[in-house]
Each structure stands twice: as C-alpha cells, then as structure tokens.
Design an enzyme around this catalytic site. Sequence first.
Site, PDB file in Angstrom:
ATOM      1  N   ASP A   1       0.847  -1.094   0.073  1.00  0.00           N
ATOM      2  CA  ASP A   1       0.028   0.088  -0.024  1.00  0.00           C
ATOM      3  C   ASP A   1       0.825   1.354  -0.055  1.00  0.00           C
ATOM      4  O   ASP A   1       0.544   2.401   0.046  1.00  0.00           O
ATOM      5  CB  ASP A   1      -0.930  -0.067   1.002  1.00  0.00           C
ATOM      6  CG  ASP A   1      -0.207  -0.096   2.454  1.00  0.00           C
ATOM      7  OD1 ASP A   1       1.037  -0.079   2.361  1.00  0.00           O
ATOM      8  OD2 ASP A   1      -1.295   0.006   3.627  1.00  0.00           O
ATOM      9  N   SER A   2       2.217   1.051  -0.039  1.00  0.00           N
ATOM     10  CA  SER A   2       3.018   2.132  -0.375  1.00  0.00           C
ATOM     11  C   SER A   2       2.795   2.844  -1.764  1.00  0.00           C
ATOM     12  O   SER A   2       2.988   3.710  -2.049  1.00  0.00           O
ATOM     13  CB  SER A   2       4.619   1.710  -0.330  1.00  0.00           C
ATOM     14  OG  SER A   2       4.707   0.707  -1.179  1.00  0.00           O
TER      15      SER A   2
ATOM     16  N   ASP B   1      -1.136  -6.117  -0.395  1.00  0.00           N
ATOM     17  CA  ASP B   1      -1.379  -5.753   1.167  1.00  0.00           C
ATOM     18  C   ASP B   1      -2.887  -5.490   1.030  1.00  0.00           C
ATOM     19  O   ASP B   1      -3.768  -4.981   0.266  1.00  0.00           O
ATOM     20  CB  ASP B   1      -0.784  -4.267   1.023  1.00  0.00           C
ATOM     21  CG  ASP B   1       0.434  -4.292   2.036  1.00  0.00           C
ATOM     22  OD1 ASP B   1       0.677  -5.092   2.600  1.00  0.00           O
ATOM     23  OD2 ASP B   1       0.946  -3.285   1.656  1.00  0.00           O
TER      24      ASP B   1
ATOM     25  N   LYS C   1      -0.910  -9.613   2.838  1.00  0.00           N
ATOM     26  CA  LYS C   1       0.004  -9.094   3.962  1.00  0.00           C
ATOM     27  C   LYS C   1      -0.902  -8.184   4.933  1.00  0.00           C
ATOM     28  O   LYS C   1      -1.550  -7.257   4.014  1.00  0.00           O
ATOM     29  CB  LYS C   1       0.937  -8.277   3.453  1.00  0.00           C
ATOM     30  CG  LYS C   1       2.213  -7.824   4.795  1.00  0.00           C
ATOM     31  CD  LYS C   1       3.521  -7.238   3.961  1.00  0.00           C
ATOM     32  CE  LYS C   1       3.448  -6.121   3.699  1.00  0.00           C
ATOM     33  NZ  LYS C   1       2.840  -4.823   4.409  1.00  0.00           N
TER      34      LYS C   1
ATOM     35  N   GLU D   1      -0.867  -5.743   8.524  1.00  0.00           N
ATOM     36  CA  GLU D   1      -0.007  -4.855   9.600  1.00  0.00           C
ATOM     37  C   GLU D   1      -0.516  -5.201  11.065  1.00  0.00           C
ATOM     38  O   GLU D   1      -1.759  -5.116  11.264  1.00  0.00           O
ATOM     39  CB  GLU D   1       0.022  -3.386   9.528  1.00  0.00           C
ATOM     40  CG  GLU D   1       0.682  -3.258   8.021  1.00  0.00           C
ATOM     41  CD  GLU D   1       0.834  -1.592   8.100  1.00  0.00           C
ATOM     42  OE1 GLU D   1       0.637  -0.820   8.832  1.00  0.00           O
ATOM     43  OE2 GLU D   1       1.346  -1.001   7.073  1.00  0.00           O
TER      44      GLU D   1
ATOM     45  N   GLU E   1       9.768  -3.759   9.674  1.00  0.00           N
ATOM     46  CA  GLU E   1      10.242  -2.675   9.247  1.00  0.00           C
ATOM     47  C   GLU E   1      10.586  -1.561  10.404  1.00  0.00           C
ATOM     48  O   GLU E   1      10.043  -1.492  11.448  1.00  0.00           O
ATOM     49  CB  GLU E   1       8.667  -1.929   8.552  1.00  0.00           C
ATOM     50  CG  GLU E   1       8.943  -0.560   8.318  1.00  0.00           C
ATOM     51  CD  GLU E   1       7.742  -0.034   7.225  1.00  0.00           C
ATOM     52  OE1 GLU E   1       6.892  -0.816   6.772  1.00  0.00           O
ATOM     53  OE2 GLU E   1       8.081   1.083   7.038  1.00  0.00           O
TER      54      GLU E   1
HETATM   55  O1  KIV Z   1       3.562  -1.063   1.563  1.00  0.00           O
HETATM   56  C1  KIV Z   1       4.524  -1.495   1.427  1.00  0.00           C
HETATM   57  O2  KIV Z   1       5.393  -1.130   0.381  1.00  0.00           O
HETATM   58  C2  KIV Z   1       5.234  -2.391   2.354  1.00  0.00           C
HETATM   59  C3  KIV Z   1       6.566  -2.626   2.393  1.00  0.00           C
HETATM   60  C4  KIV Z   1       7.305  -1.303   3.186  1.00  0.00           C
HETATM   61  C5  KIV Z   1       7.095  -3.804   2.943  1.00  0.00           C
HETATM   62  O3  KIV Z   1       4.493  -2.703   3.186  1.00  0.00           O
END
Ligand code: KIV
Length: 255
Positions: free
Chosen positions: A45-46, A83, A111, A113, A180
């Site tokens: 989600d970056s 994500d 993934k 968090e 992270e």
């Molecule tokens: O969203 C993302 O790019 C991430 C990475 C920083 C692991 O979660």
Amino acid sequence: MTALQKATSLRQQKGGRQIAALTAYDYPTARLLDECGVDVLLVGDSLGMVVLGFPDTTHVTLDHMLHHVAAVSRAKPKALIGDLPIHTYDTPAQALETARQLVAAGAEAVKLEGGIRQAEKVQAITAAGIPVIGHLGMLPQRVLEEGGYHKKGKTPEQIEFIREGAQALIDAGVYAIVFESIIPETARLLTESLTVPTIGIGCGNHHCDGEIAVVTDLLGSYPWFVPPFAKPEADIAGTTREAVARYISRVRGDR
Ligand code: KIV
C-alpha cells in the site's frame, strides 16, 4: 506450484539463501523485476505514496489495490502478495472477504499490519487456504497515531511487544513476517528465535532472513522523498529528466 506450495517453499527458506523481495505496482515493472529473478513481488500500500500521490498509506482503498494487483498479476511473477489496505480488515469476516477479493484479482497471498490484535484475522484467512504474511515494527497504516515514522525495538518492553506479536502471528499461521524499521540488533535477535522467515526493510543489512525494498527507492524514481535507509542502485529520475530535456530541445528545434 500452488499459492500454498509457494508459501511453504518460502517458509522453508528460513536460515537459507536470503530472500530478495521488491514492491511492484504495474505490469512492465513487475515483468522486469520478475525477469531479473526477484523472489517475491508485493503490491504494497506504499502504492498510495509512490504511485498515487497521497501523503501516506491511510488513503489507499481496496479498489486501488485490486486495480494494481490485477496489473502486476498479468506479468505472471513467481510469487505475488497483496497488501490489505487500512480499514479493510477490521474484523475477521471483513479480513477474509478482502483477502478473497485480492486473490480474485491475482494475489497469491496477502499481508496485514500488526501483531496480537490481528491473530484472529490471520486465522480466518489462513483457514480459508489463503497464505498470510505479517508486518511488525513500524506500521505505516498507524503513522498518524504515531506522529511519524519511528525506529522500533529499542527497549526491552518494545522487544517483548514485537516478540509476542510475532508469536501470535506464527501461531495463527503466517508463513513470513515483514520487519519494518526495527533496530538491527533486535531484528537479528528476533530473527534467530522465530520459526518463520523475517523480511526486513530499514533493519540494516543481513539481520533478517531477507530484505524487501520499495522499488522506487531502489531505482531512484521517486526523488521527492527518499527514506534514510533507502539504498538507490539507479537514478531513474535523473535519467528521465535528461531524456525529457533532450526531447523538448528536439521538438522545439533547439538542436
Ligand atoms: O507497502 C509497502 O510497500 C510495504 C513494504 C514497506 C514492506 O509494506
């Protein structure tokens, strides 16, 4: 290989060859990265910051993620994780529904968090046969509550908090955990004691079982914000600026 077999195979890489993972958000980049031999691609989600122009990841929606997961999956990478964006996994039922939508768009694993408070959600998703990766340490989806991006794992209490979170995630069935911005000594200590691979970002070199980088940090293609831990291996922004300047000169007849 099925998604579950791929997850098992990555899990078995614990303590072996370092895992080289990168984010990807579009078809051509994903195809190039996969052709280069990257082990795992993450549509993180970056995306919100480095592609969509938001200030942080809290603006990313499931529709954004589905659109980009579908684009990356068309490149048929070896392994693809998506994500779960913020507020799409507030309950176990919602987490499972979101994971199912990401899988329908092409993700092989998801993934999320957080530690202990996410264990039931991990259980719900893994029970449905969808592999899950955890994410501990600095949690970008909590950046507003935390007032910025801070290093984690500095005190015995913080170390214990991460360790308990990691164990809860492992008990719930995750096959790997992203660490992270955990200080290197803590990342190493925890990596040595956990039974699943840890994949670090901002944790120093070789303190985890692998590394993940945001692809724009690696390629130098997002010059307006570069995290202090980023190690660019290219200057795509510079190359783009030079090419575009030459194009403008050519079109305007300056050369
Ligand atoms: O969203 C993302 O790019 C991430 C990475 C920083 C692991 O979660």
